[in-house]
Design a protein around this motif. Structure first.
Motif, PDB file in Angstrom:
ATOM      1  N   GLU A  54     -34.253 -17.450  53.537  1.00 22.71           N
ATOM      2  CA  GLU A  54     -33.103 -16.571  53.543  1.00 22.71           C
ATOM      3  C   GLU A  54     -33.168 -15.392  52.881  1.00 22.71           C
ATOM      4  N   ARG A  55     -34.097 -14.916  52.122  1.00 24.46           N
ATOM      5  CA  ARG A  55     -34.233 -13.433  51.814  1.00 24.46           C
ATOM      6  C   ARG A  55     -35.720 -13.403  52.043  1.00 24.46           C
ATOM      7  N   THR A  56     -35.823 -12.157  52.783  1.00 24.75           N
ATOM      8  CA  THR A  56     -37.316 -11.517  53.020  1.00 24.75           C
ATOM      9  C   THR A  56     -37.966 -11.101  51.444  1.00 24.75           C
ATOM     10  N   PRO A  57     -39.050 -11.193  51.484  1.00 23.21           N
ATOM     11  CA  PRO A  57     -39.799 -10.515  50.131  1.00 23.21           C
ATOM     12  C   PRO A  57     -39.357  -9.201  49.847  1.00 23.21           C
ATOM     13  N   ALA A  58     -39.263  -8.383  50.843  1.00 20.87           N
ATOM     14  CA  ALA A  58     -38.802  -6.996  50.735  1.00 20.87           C
ATOM     15  C   ALA A  58     -37.605  -6.806  49.923  1.00 20.87           C
ATOM     16  N   GLU A  59     -36.552  -7.886  50.541  1.00 21.58           N
ATOM     17  CA  GLU A  59     -35.290  -7.743  50.182  1.00 21.58           C
ATOM     18  C   GLU A  59     -35.273  -8.135  48.383  1.00 21.58           C
ATOM     19  N   GLU A  60     -36.164  -8.968  48.103  1.00 25.60           N
ATOM     20  CA  GLU A  60     -36.298  -9.314  46.630  1.00 25.60           C
ATOM     21  C   GLU A  60     -36.841  -8.194  45.592  1.00 25.60           C
ATOM     22  N   ARG A  61     -37.110  -7.243  46.321  1.00 29.82           N
ATOM     23  CA  ARG A  61     -37.566  -5.848  45.485  1.00 29.82           C
ATOM     24  C   ARG A  61     -36.490  -4.868  45.471  1.00 29.82           C
ATOM     25  N   GLY A  62     -36.324  -4.443  44.134  1.00 28.94           N
ATOM     26  CA  GLY A  62     -34.897  -3.644  43.858  1.00 28.94           C
ATOM     27  C   GLY A  62     -35.198  -1.955  44.565  1.00 28.94           C
ATOM     28  N   GLY A  63     -34.084  -1.329  44.617  1.00 29.03           N
ATOM     29  CA  GLY A  63     -34.096  -0.104  45.286  1.00 29.03           C
ATOM     30  C   GLY A  63     -35.173   0.838  44.855  1.00 29.03           C
ATOM     31  N   ASN A  68     -39.929   4.824  45.228  1.00 26.20           N
ATOM     32  CA  ASN A  68     -41.130   5.002  44.794  1.00 26.20           C
ATOM     33  C   ASN A  68     -42.394   4.572  45.781  1.00 26.20           C
ATOM     34  N   PHE A  69     -42.163   3.832  46.646  1.00 22.97           N
ATOM     35  CA  PHE A  69     -43.432   3.089  47.481  1.00 22.97           C
ATOM     36  C   PHE A  69     -44.001   4.177  48.098  1.00 22.97           C
ATOM     37  N   PRO A  70     -43.409   5.254  48.958  1.00 23.15           N
ATOM     38  CA  PRO A  70     -44.034   6.141  49.529  1.00 23.15           C
ATOM     39  C   PRO A  70     -44.939   7.073  48.566  1.00 23.15           C
ATOM     40  N   ALA A  71     -44.361   7.446  47.265  1.00 20.58           N
ATOM     41  CA  ALA A  71     -45.179   8.463  46.417  1.00 20.58           C
ATOM     42  C   ALA A  71     -46.345   7.318  46.041  1.00 20.58           C
ATOM     43  N   GLY A  72     -46.390   6.211  45.823  1.00 17.13           N
ATOM     44  CA  GLY A  72     -47.569   5.225  45.620  1.00 17.13           C
ATOM     45  C   GLY A  72     -48.585   5.445  46.497  1.00 17.13           C
ATOM     46  N   VAL A  73     -48.208   5.439  47.907  1.00 19.05           N
ATOM     47  CA  VAL A  73     -49.254   5.763  48.978  1.00 19.05           C
ATOM     48  C   VAL A  73     -49.855   6.848  48.772  1.00 19.05           C
ATOM     49  N   GLU A  74     -49.304   8.007  48.623  1.00 20.10           N
ATOM     50  CA  GLU A  74     -49.526   9.518  48.423  1.00 20.10           C
ATOM     51  C   GLU A  74     -50.540   9.735  47.215  1.00 20.10           C
TER      52      GLU A  74
ATOM     53  N   LYS B  30     -41.081  -1.646  54.748  1.00 16.28           N
ATOM     54  CA  LYS B  30     -40.627  -2.930  54.258  1.00 16.28           C
ATOM     55  C   LYS B  30     -41.182  -3.990  55.302  1.00 16.28           C
ATOM     56  N   TYR B  31     -41.412  -3.585  56.426  1.00 14.02           N
ATOM     57  CA  TYR B  31     -41.975  -4.606  57.566  1.00 14.02           C
ATOM     58  C   TYR B  31     -43.503  -4.906  57.027  1.00 14.02           C
ATOM     59  N   ALA B  32     -44.206  -3.779  56.563  1.00 17.96           N
ATOM     60  CA  ALA B  32     -45.651  -4.207  56.545  1.00 17.96           C
ATOM     61  C   ALA B  32     -45.697  -4.862  55.041  1.00 17.96           C
ATOM     62  N   TYR B  33     -44.812  -4.623  53.977  1.00 23.04           N
ATOM     63  CA  TYR B  33     -44.778  -5.475  52.998  1.00 23.04           C
ATOM     64  C   TYR B  33     -44.478  -6.834  53.185  1.00 23.04           C
ATOM     65  N   ASN B  34     -43.462  -7.419  53.941  1.00 27.16           N
ATOM     66  CA  ASN B  34     -42.969  -8.862  54.340  1.00 27.16           C
ATOM     67  C   ASN B  34     -44.364  -9.496  55.167  1.00 27.16           C
ATOM     68  N   ILE B  35     -45.040  -8.740  56.031  1.00 28.02           N
ATOM     69  CA  ILE B  35     -46.312  -9.321  56.562  1.00 28.02           C
ATOM     70  C   ILE B  35     -47.121  -9.522  55.401  1.00 28.02           C
ATOM     71  N   ALA B  36     -47.499  -8.503  54.732  1.00 35.38           N
ATOM     72  CA  ALA B  36     -48.618  -8.936  53.577  1.00 35.38           C
ATOM     73  C   ALA B  36     -48.168 -10.133  52.669  1.00 35.38           C
ATOM     74  N   TYR B  37     -46.879 -10.029  52.323  1.00 37.60           N
ATOM     75  CA  TYR B  37     -46.470 -10.974  51.523  1.00 37.60           C
ATOM     76  C   TYR B  37     -46.820 -12.702  52.125  1.00 37.60           C
ATOM     77  N   GLY B  38     -46.408 -12.601  53.280  1.00 39.84           N
ATOM     78  CA  GLY B  38     -46.476 -13.745  53.878  1.00 39.84           C
ATOM     79  C   GLY B  38     -47.941 -14.363  53.749  1.00 39.84           C
ATOM     80  N   PHE B  39     -48.837 -13.471  53.780  1.00 41.20           N
ATOM     81  CA  PHE B  39     -50.369 -13.785  53.533  1.00 41.20           C
ATOM     82  C   PHE B  39     -50.794 -14.103  52.275  1.00 41.20           C
ATOM     83  N   GLU B  47     -47.676  -5.479  47.473  1.00 35.57           N
ATOM     84  CA  GLU B  47     -47.562  -4.111  47.237  1.00 35.57           C
ATOM     85  C   GLU B  47     -48.799  -3.461  47.549  1.00 35.57           C
ATOM     86  N   ASP B  48     -49.831  -3.753  46.870  1.00 38.07           N
ATOM     87  CA  ASP B  48     -51.221  -3.343  46.980  1.00 38.07           C
ATOM     88  C   ASP B  48     -51.703  -3.274  48.626  1.00 38.07           C
TER      89      ASP B  48
END
Lengths: 268, 184
Positions: A54-63, A68-74, B30-39, B47-48
């Motif tokens: 019904e909801r994707t995992p990404a949708e379950e994470r807040g705004g 902050n995600f790109p900063a985490g990558v950097e 978000k796409y990358a996250y959804n795929i990772a979560y699926g596994f 997230e990691d």
């Protein structure tokens, strides 16, 4: 694989509407005469619905998470670069501590690089003197040097890319080099503009060598054969182009930093 | 995003343009996250894995030739990283524990309206599939990628993708049927 199984493996794409018309007709024709497969199709439809989120995992994470995600990558990239530097220092230390031959070879290489650098600096100075006051003033201007630096930086990226392209085995599709050829044409256009400006002799010669390579590269098909790619790579290696371009890019980066510092330090 | 714009963006990333790299991350995170979560079935691990995948993209962008779409290349990296993470976890804890830890008290992929037992059964069945079948179910069904794209990510033919999907779904159905029989 039985006829029924050949039809059954199409069921998911059939339900998604992703089958080409002919394949869809084959499935329809089979279903019209096979009750078992019709029941199997319904079972797949039901199960796929059950499995759908019904909801994707990404949708379950807040705004805030996504802000902050790109900063985490950097942060990870910066952390990795620092780690890599430490690793190089550590591995060099252990290498020298264990191996005298390596120490001697490395020292000789460092001395050779130092002398090369010295030669480049001395080689450039006469060219600047001979150019005259007006062109020295022009050469002093940051945009020209920045342009040349940019040219060498892009050339370096292109040469690294071309050197790393794998030649596919015979019969396999060659890589598409449209993008790289577009870049080489841009570099050739840029070199024509640069040559109208006062440029030191060494850089001018290097740009001329690059032009020759780029012209040849632009002339081959966008999906070159293994032999054509090998010719390009051989040219890069035999003329040591990548090393020369790297050195030139480094020296122009140093020059532009010095210029920026000098301009920034000027009093009105 | 148009292909030509994306090519330009990728070229800028290869030249070391951090802003261009950030734009790519924002586009696909978000796409990358959804795929990772699926596994991995865990938000922290997802997230990691997703972030590490983008680090890998940054480090390897020079070798990306553009034969496949950028997102196909990225999703392949995410898939491989996810599978590596699962292998690492498998060495330390059992598959059953992964599912139990993932399910109890955490959000998951499946409908909130389904009862807890069905959800547990679905997740257990998914995680017990052979690697390739699980990967196909996650990419094709849970993430909605096309058969062609899944084939490019997993480097197999479309026919193979369809076969693995069919067998994966069939196996999951039979496992759930068996689990429900055990419960009854």
């Amino acid at each position: 694989m039985s006829v029924h199984e050949k039809i059954a493996v199409q069921f998911y794409d059939y339900l998604q509407g992703d089958l080409p018309a002919e394949a869809r007709r084959s499935v329809d024709d089979h279903l019209a005469t096979c009750g078992d497969c019709s029941r199997e199709l319904e079972s797949v439809r039901e199960f796929a619905g059950l499995l759908r989120p019904e909801r994707t995992p990404a949708e379950e994470r807040g705004g805030d998470f996504w802000l902050n995600f790109p900063a985490g990558v950097e942060r990870r990239i910066s952390g990795g670069e620092k780690k890599r530097s430490v690793g190089i220092v550590e591995s060099l230390y252990s290498l020298f501590a264990l191996n005298k031959k390596v120490t001697v070879s490395f020292s000789v290489a460092m001395v050779a690089l130092f002398l090369l650098g010295l030669w480049m600096v001395n080689f450039e100075k006469p060219a600047e003197k001979a150019a005259g006051p007006a062109s020295v003033a022009a050469a002093d201007s940051i945009p020209v040097d920045a342009r040349i630096g940019n040219y060498f930086r892009k050339s370096k990226t292109l040469l690294v890319g071309l050197s790393n392209i794998e030649t596919p085995p015979a019969g396999d599709v060659s890589p598409n080099l449209d993008l790289e050829q577009g870049i080489s044409r841009e570099l050739m256009a840029e070199s024509r503009k640069i040559r109208r400006e006062p440029v030191d002799i060494r850089s001018a010669e290097l740009i001329k060598e690059m032009d020759k390579l780029l012209a040849e590269f632009s002339g081959i098909p966008s999906r070159p054969s293994g032999q054509e790619m090998e010719n390009i790579r051989r040219q890069i290696y035999s003329q040591n182009l990548l090393f020369k371009v790297r050195m030139a890019e480094t020296s122009f980066r140093t020059v532009s930093r010095q210029e920026s510092a000098r301009v920034g330090g000027r009093t009105p | 995003m148009k292909t030509a714009d994306e090519q330009q963006l990728i070229f800028r990333v290869r030249e070391g343009d951090h802003q261009a790299f950030r734009m790519l991350v924002e586009r696909y995170m978000k796409y990358a996250y959804n795929i990772a979560y699926g596994f991995v079935n865990d938000h922290d691990d997802a997230e990691d894995v997703a972030q590490e995948s983008f680090v890998k993209v940054y480090e390897s962008i020079g070798s990306f030739r553009g034969d496949a779409a950028f997102n196909t290349w990225l999703y392949r990296i995410v898939t491989n990283m996810s599978l590596n993470r699962l292998r690492q976890k498998k060495n330390s804890i059992t598959n059953m524990s992964i599912v139990e830890n993932a399910v109890v008290g955490k959000n998951d992929f499946f409908s909130a309206q389904q009862n807890m037992e069905t959800r547990q059964a679905l997740e257990k069945a998914l995680h017990e599939l052979p690697t390739l079948q699980r990967a196909v179910v996650i990419l094709r069904h849970l993430n909605g990628l096309s058969t062609r794209q899944v084939g490019e990510i997993l480097r197999c033919s479309e026919g193979t993708v369809k076969t693995h999907l069919h067998r994966g779904i069939k196996k999951m159905k039979s496992k759930i049927g068996f689990l429900e029989y055990e419960r009854s």
